[in-house]
Structure formats: structure tokens, C-alpha cells
Design an enzyme around this catalytic site. Sequence first.
Site, PDB file in Angstrom:
ATOM      1  CB  SER A 111      -0.863  -0.007   1.261  1.00 13.66           C
ATOM      2  OG  SER A 111      -1.390   1.264   1.508  1.00 13.66           O
TER       3      SER A 111
ATOM      4  CE1 TYR B  88      -3.888  -2.450   5.288  1.00 12.89           C
ATOM      5  CE2 TYR B  88      -3.202  -0.201   4.798  1.00 12.89           C
ATOM      6  CZ  TYR B  88      -3.623  -1.436   4.373  1.00 12.89           C
ATOM      7  OH  TYR B  88      -3.778  -1.679   3.022  1.00 12.89           O
TER       8      TYR B  88
HETATM    9  N1  LIG Z   1      -8.614  -1.421  -0.343  1.00 14.38           N
HETATM   10  C1  LIG Z   1      -7.650  -0.513  -0.324  1.00 14.38           C
HETATM   11  O1  LIG Z   1      -7.883   0.708  -0.239  1.00 14.38           O
HETATM   12  C2  LIG Z   1      -6.212  -0.951  -0.448  1.00 14.38           C
HETATM   13  C3  LIG Z   1      -5.248   0.022  -0.785  1.00 14.38           C
HETATM   14  C4  LIG Z   1      -3.924  -0.367  -0.888  1.00 14.38           C
HETATM   15  C5  LIG Z   1      -3.567  -1.682  -0.678  1.00 14.38           C
HETATM   16  N2  LIG Z   1      -4.516  -2.588  -0.355  1.00 14.38           N
HETATM   17  C6  LIG Z   1      -4.076  -3.965  -0.108  1.00 14.38           C
HETATM   18  O2  LIG Z   1      -4.681  -4.840  -1.017  1.00 14.38           O
HETATM   19  C7  LIG Z   1      -4.789  -6.146  -0.430  1.00 14.38           C
HETATM   20  C8  LIG Z   1      -6.209  -6.678  -0.594  1.00 14.38           C
HETATM   21  O3  LIG Z   1      -7.091  -5.817   0.111  1.00 14.38           O
HETATM   22  P1  LIG Z   1      -8.610  -5.611  -0.305  1.00 14.38           P
HETATM   23  O4  LIG Z   1      -8.814  -4.179  -0.513  1.00 14.38           O
HETATM   24  O5  LIG Z   1      -8.982  -6.556  -1.365  1.00 14.38           O
HETATM   25  O6  LIG Z   1      -9.312  -5.982   1.096  1.00 14.38           O
HETATM   26  P2  LIG Z   1     -10.524  -6.963   1.434  1.00 14.38           P
HETATM   27  O7  LIG Z   1     -11.598  -6.797   0.432  1.00 14.38           O
HETATM   28  O8  LIG Z   1     -10.832  -6.730   2.877  1.00 14.38           O
HETATM   29  O9  LIG Z   1      -9.873  -8.405   1.242  1.00 14.38           O
HETATM   30  C9  LIG Z   1      -8.892  -8.894   2.108  1.00 14.38           C
HETATM   31  C10 LIG Z   1      -8.620 -10.337   1.740  1.00 14.38           C
HETATM   32  O10 LIG Z   1      -7.653 -10.868   2.641  1.00 14.38           O
HETATM   33  C11 LIG Z   1      -8.151 -12.102   3.166  1.00 14.38           C
HETATM   34  N3  LIG Z   1      -7.603 -12.324   4.497  1.00 14.38           N
HETATM   35  C12 LIG Z   1      -7.662 -11.520   5.569  1.00 14.38           C
HETATM   36  N4  LIG Z   1      -7.068 -12.085   6.611  1.00 14.38           N
HETATM   37  C13 LIG Z   1      -6.612 -13.296   6.201  1.00 14.38           C
HETATM   38  C14 LIG Z   1      -5.923 -14.353   6.830  1.00 14.38           C
HETATM   39  N5  LIG Z   1      -5.567 -14.289   8.111  1.00 14.38           N
HETATM   40  N6  LIG Z   1      -5.603 -15.432   6.088  1.00 14.38           N
HETATM   41  C15 LIG Z   1      -5.968 -15.531   4.787  1.00 14.38           C
HETATM   42  N7  LIG Z   1      -6.634 -14.565   4.140  1.00 14.38           N
HETATM   43  C16 LIG Z   1      -6.962 -13.460   4.842  1.00 14.38           C
HETATM   44  C17 LIG Z   1      -9.664 -11.942   3.164  1.00 14.38           C
HETATM   45  O11 LIG Z   1     -10.324 -13.190   3.122  1.00 14.38           O
HETATM   46  P3  LIG Z   1     -10.976 -13.877   4.422  1.00 14.38           P
HETATM   47  O12 LIG Z   1     -11.568 -12.789   5.248  1.00 14.38           O
HETATM   48  O13 LIG Z   1     -11.949 -14.848   3.865  1.00 14.38           O
HETATM   49  O14 LIG Z   1      -9.858 -14.580   5.089  1.00 14.38           O
HETATM   50  C18 LIG Z   1      -9.868 -11.207   1.851  1.00 14.38           C
HETATM   51  O15 LIG Z   1      -9.903 -12.106   0.783  1.00 14.38           O
HETATM   52  C19 LIG Z   1      -4.364  -5.991   1.028  1.00 14.38           C
HETATM   53  O16 LIG Z   1      -3.031  -6.380   1.190  1.00 14.38           O
HETATM   54  C20 LIG Z   1      -4.495  -4.500   1.256  1.00 14.38           C
HETATM   55  O17 LIG Z   1      -3.647  -4.050   2.285  1.00 14.38           O
HETATM   56  C21 LIG Z   1      -5.838  -2.276  -0.251  1.00 14.38           C
END
Ligand SMILES: NC(=O)c1ccc[n+]([C@@H]2O[C@H](COP(=O)([O-])OP(=O)(O)OC[C@H]3O[C@@H](n4cnc5c(N)ncnc54)[C@H](OP(=O)(O)O)[C@@H]3O)[C@@H](O)[C@H]2O)c1
Length: 303
Positions: free
Chosen positions: A176, A189
Site C-alpha cells: 500500500s 496497518y
Molecule cells: N482497499 C484498499 O484501499 C487498499 C489500498 C492499498 C492496498 N490494499 C491492499 O490490497 C490487499 C487486498 O485488500 P482488499 O482491498 O482486497 O481488502 P478486502 O476486500 O478486505 O480483502 C482482504 C482479503 O484478505 C483475506 N484475508 C484476511 N485475513 C486473512 C488471513 N488471516 N488469512 C488468509 N486470508 C486473509 C480476506 O479473506 P478472508 O476474510 O476470507 O480470510 C480477503 O480475501 C491488502 O493487502 C491491502 O492491504 C488495499
Amino acid sequence: MMNWSCAGKLLLLPMQIIFCVLKAAICLVLPTKLRDLRGDIVLITGGGRGIGRHLAREFAKQGAKKIILWGRTEKCLKETTEEIKQMGTECHYFICDVGNREEVYQQAKSVREKVGDVTILVNNAAVVHGKSLIDSDDDALLKSQHINTLGQFWTTKAFLPRMLELQNGHIVCINSVLALSAIPGAIDYCTSKASSFAFMESLALGLLDCPGVNTTTVLPFHTNTEMFQGMRVRFPNLFPPLKPETVARRTVEAVQKNHALLLLPWTMHILVILKSILPQTALEQIHRFSGSYTCMNTFKGRS
Ligand SMILES: NC(=O)c1ccc[n+]([C@@H]2O[C@H](COP(=O)([O-])OP(=O)(O)OC[C@H]3O[C@@H](n4cnc5c(N)ncnc54)[C@H](OP(=O)(O)O)[C@@H]3O)[C@@H](O)[C@H]2O)c1
């Protein structure tokens, strides 16, 4: 005293740097050869929903041989697996909490036995607690470090050795921009993302003399998924959230082009430059203006 060989190498260094810069600039404008994904087995942590689900779709679209999804919630893993199978790509899911070291090693063994050798590992899973240090529960603070940072240690330790043996592998980290420019209200985070950034930098340098094994770190800006749902930003038109499909498409392209770092959108490079030259007081004014120091109070967090 410096000997002749050392002096020669020192003189050569600026030329090598200029060569690399020119090569990178040329690659930006000329079409580059893309990695053919038809032989690749791709494992995506957190692949059931959010950016992970879009990554699965994009890898399938670009021809990956097999896709494996890891996560904690069976329902969304199952749905995404069905969707990918309907696209004509072999897809499997495994329930795995990446914060649990033993579970990671156990499921990595099952993956090898049931599906094959993973050649592209995408460390995407993460959670956000979304509170200040004082307001945070100790266990919640630990949980984000276990999932967002240490989880990558365990998955990488589980799959990298075989990639090195095969001389074929790619480790991807969905990080991120908050790794480079932290904001208050999500201290767990930002800390986990900064340490994950250092993990990837160290890993990439350690792989310099390992042919066929590479890394990509992706640093996206706020993206439209459930993670920061409800977060209100001060200038939504000036800083609109990214679409998860864009993050996925650009990530797969970066893997295929073997790019080590991807900042999304590209304007985030300006932030990095400003951070390295402006005094702290000027940076504080930028944070106040953009409202980034209060926006985290407007969402609940995601565990
Ligand atoms: N959304 C944003 O604004 C943003 C910006 C920059 C970077 N990112 C990064 O992008 C990545 C994906 O985020 P997202 O936005 O798609 O968030 P999200 O919709 O909340 O998805 C998070 C994913 O991680 C999985 N997860 C969480 N804890 C886990 C665990 N202990 N073991 C295995 N899987 C786990 C969740 O599945 P389960 O809950 O089923 O386990 C879900 O599939 C992350 O690394 C996040 O930091 C996001």
C-alpha cells in the site's frame, strides 16, 4: 588505499546506472516481451474477495495454467473458484489463515501434493484494525502484524525453496502507499505495510544472484473494496479511489514485464519525491489540506 581494480569498478558504476536508467526508459515506450503464464501455477492469499478475486480473474484471463486461492471464508473462496473454473481455468481453494504458521506450512504441503509446484505467489491477504494506538486492543494490534507481515514470511518460506530449485518463480506483494507515507488512525496497518515493504526489499536483493526468481511489490492508493468501506476523504474528486480491477490488471502486467515496483496511480511517485525533500512542517500542511489525518476516523476497520 584504493587499488586499481576498485577504482575501475567505481568509475564503471555511473555508466552502469545510466545504462539501467536508459534501458528502463526505453522499456517504457517500446513493447516488452511478456512472461507467458501458460505454465504457471498461481497462488493468491485472500483470493476469495476484493483485489484478490480480481487478481484471480486477471491471471485466468492472461492464461495462467492453474489458480489456487487461500483465505478464511469458505463461501467467497468457493464462489470465486467456480467463477474461475467457468472461465476455463483450473482453480482450487484451501482454507488457510496466513497468520497461523503451522496452518500455512500444512496447507502448502497439501497444495504441492494435490495441485503442484507454485511458481507465482501473490501475498495479498491483509486486515486493518483502524484505530489509534491508545484505542486499540493489544490482540488486534498483534493480529494485523501476524497477518499482514509475518504471514508473508511463512508463505514465502513455504514456496520459495522449490522456486529456487526450479529456477522459476515470482513473489508478489500487494502492499500500500501507506507503507511509504503513513497516516494516523490505522497505526497497525501502516506499521505492518512498512515492515512488509522492507521484507520485500530485503528479499529482492537477496535474490539478485538467483536466476529465474523475481519479485514485484505493488503500492496502490485507496481502492474501492470492503477494506476501507465507509471511509470519507476530503476531496473525493481530486483523489478518487482506484478500481480493484485496475489494480489487478496492472499487477499482472507488472509480473509479466518483471517490474520490481509498481506505484498506483503513477502520481504517487510525486508523494515519494516530496517526502524525501520537504521539511516535516510542509508535509504536515499537505496532510492537513488533504484531510488524510482525519479520514481514518470515518471507517470501522476490517478483521
Ligand atoms: N482497499 C484498499 O484501499 C487498499 C489500498 C492499498 C492496498 N490494499 C491492499 O490490497 C490487499 C487486498 O485488500 P482488499 O482491498 O482486497 O481488502 P478486502 O476486500 O478486505 O480483502 C482482504 C482479503 O484478505 C483475506 N484475508 C484476511 N485475513 C486473512 C488471513 N488471516 N488469512 C488468509 N486470508 C486473509 C480476506 O479473506 P478472508 O476474510 O476470507 O480470510 C480477503 O480475501 C491488502 O493487502 C491491502 O492491504 C488495499
